[in-house]
Design an enzyme around this catalytic site. Structure first.
Site, mmCIF file in Angstrom:
data_model
loop_
_atom_site.group_PDB
_atom_site.id
_atom_site.type_symbol
_atom_site.label_atom_id
_atom_site.label_comp_id
_atom_site.label_asym_id
_atom_site.label_seq_id
_atom_site.Cartn_x
_atom_site.Cartn_y
_atom_site.Cartn_z
ATOM 1 N N CYS A 187 33.010 30.799 -12.281
ATOM 2 C CA CYS A 187 31.797 31.564 -12.579
ATOM 3 C C CYS A 187 30.599 30.695 -12.223
ATOM 4 O O CYS A 187 30.580 29.503 -12.547
ATOM 5 C CB CYS A 187 31.765 31.929 -14.067
ATOM 6 S SG CYS A 187 30.314 32.888 -14.539
ATOM 7 N N HIS B 24 35.361 40.797 -13.826
ATOM 8 C CA HIS B 24 34.584 39.595 -14.145
ATOM 9 C C HIS B 24 33.086 39.922 -14.203
ATOM 10 O O HIS B 24 32.390 39.531 -15.152
ATOM 11 C CB HIS B 24 34.862 38.502 -13.099
ATOM 12 C CG HIS B 24 34.072 37.246 -13.300
ATOM 13 N ND1 HIS B 24 34.642 36.058 -13.696
ATOM 14 C CD2 HIS B 24 32.744 36.982 -13.184
ATOM 15 C CE1 HIS B 24 33.706 35.140 -13.811
ATOM 16 N NE2 HIS B 24 32.540 35.673 -13.497
ATOM 17 N N GLU B 25 32.613 40.644 -13.184
ATOM 18 C CA GLU B 25 31.170 40.926 -13.126
ATOM 19 C C GLU B 25 30.745 41.885 -14.234
ATOM 20 O O GLU B 25 29.692 41.694 -14.855
ATOM 21 C CB GLU B 25 30.795 41.495 -11.755
ATOM 22 C CG GLU B 25 31.004 40.530 -10.594
ATOM 23 C CD GLU B 25 30.410 39.156 -10.822
ATOM 24 O OE1 GLU B 25 29.357 39.039 -11.483
ATOM 25 O OE2 GLU B 25 31.015 38.164 -10.362
ATOM 26 N N HIS C 89 30.063 40.392 -17.550
ATOM 27 C CA HIS C 89 28.735 39.787 -17.752
ATOM 28 C C HIS C 89 27.761 40.780 -18.399
ATOM 29 O O HIS C 89 26.880 40.388 -19.170
ATOM 30 C CB HIS C 89 28.148 39.311 -16.417
ATOM 31 C CG HIS C 89 28.660 37.976 -15.957
ATOM 32 N ND1 HIS C 89 28.391 36.812 -16.630
ATOM 33 C CD2 HIS C 89 29.407 37.621 -14.894
ATOM 34 C CE1 HIS C 89 28.949 35.787 -15.980
ATOM 35 N NE2 HIS C 89 29.579 36.248 -14.927
#
Ligand code: NI
Length: 181
Positions: free
Chosen positions: A100, A142-143, A146
């Site tokens: 990351c 993953h994104e 966020h």
């Protein structure tokens, strides 16, 4: 446009939930996306979420070009995804290494849904609806994490497979491969 500083883990803004975008095709959104692209490219990331540059909006970008130096890396189309919704397909999880840009120099093995459908909007407000699996699905998860205020270390099951790149992979040279988002 500009390369923006990427917030690092420890900054409380990375733990916040992002708000939906309500207006598309605005100069503000275009400027945000241009800054995100510049920043992702400068840091050689596979993706970037708006909160990583301190903007609490549901905007992510990602994409991995085919790179002849890493022929095994799966290609992911360059994508702007706004107000995303994820829907896992099946319950199968897959473990894989992630990095990351907000946690530089580290990698960890993270379980993710193997297949999923994602929906959302592009920069003009046009609909996006894709069903993907493998690395593409991993990058999206993953994104989108966020935007929920979740960083990948929170999802790690085995902390022994989390650490500094040079300690985890002492034999490896340090390639400038896409390294997280
Ligand atoms: Ni990230």
């Amino acid at each position: 446009m500009a390369i923006r500083p990427v917030l690092k883990m420890g900054d409380p803004r990375l733990w916040e939930k992002s708000l939906p975008v309500v207006a598309f095709d605005t100069p503000e959104l275009a400027a945000l996306l241009a800054d995100m692209r510049d920043t992702m490219q400068a840091m050689n990331g596979a993706g970037l979420a708006a909160p990583q540059i301190g903007v609490g909006l549901q905007v992510v970008i990602f994409g991995v070009e085919n790179n002849p130096r890493y022929p095994d890396a799966e290609e992911v189309p360059q994508t702007v995804l706004i107000n995303p919704r994820l829907q896992p397909i099946g319950e199968e999880m897959e473990e894989g290494w992630e990095g990351c840009l907000s946690i530089p120099g580290m990698r960890g093995v993270v379980p993710r849904f193997k297949s999923l459908r994602y929906q959302g909007f592009d920069a003009s407000g046009g609909p996006i609806d894709r069903t993907v699996s493998g690395f593409h699905a991993r990058v999206v998860q993953h994104e989108v994490d966020h935007l929920l205020g979740v960083l990948y270390p929170l999802r790690i099951r085995d902390p022994r497979r989390f650490g500094f790149i040079e300690a985890l992979f002492p034999e490896a040279s340090q390639p400038d491969e896409p390294s997280g988002g």
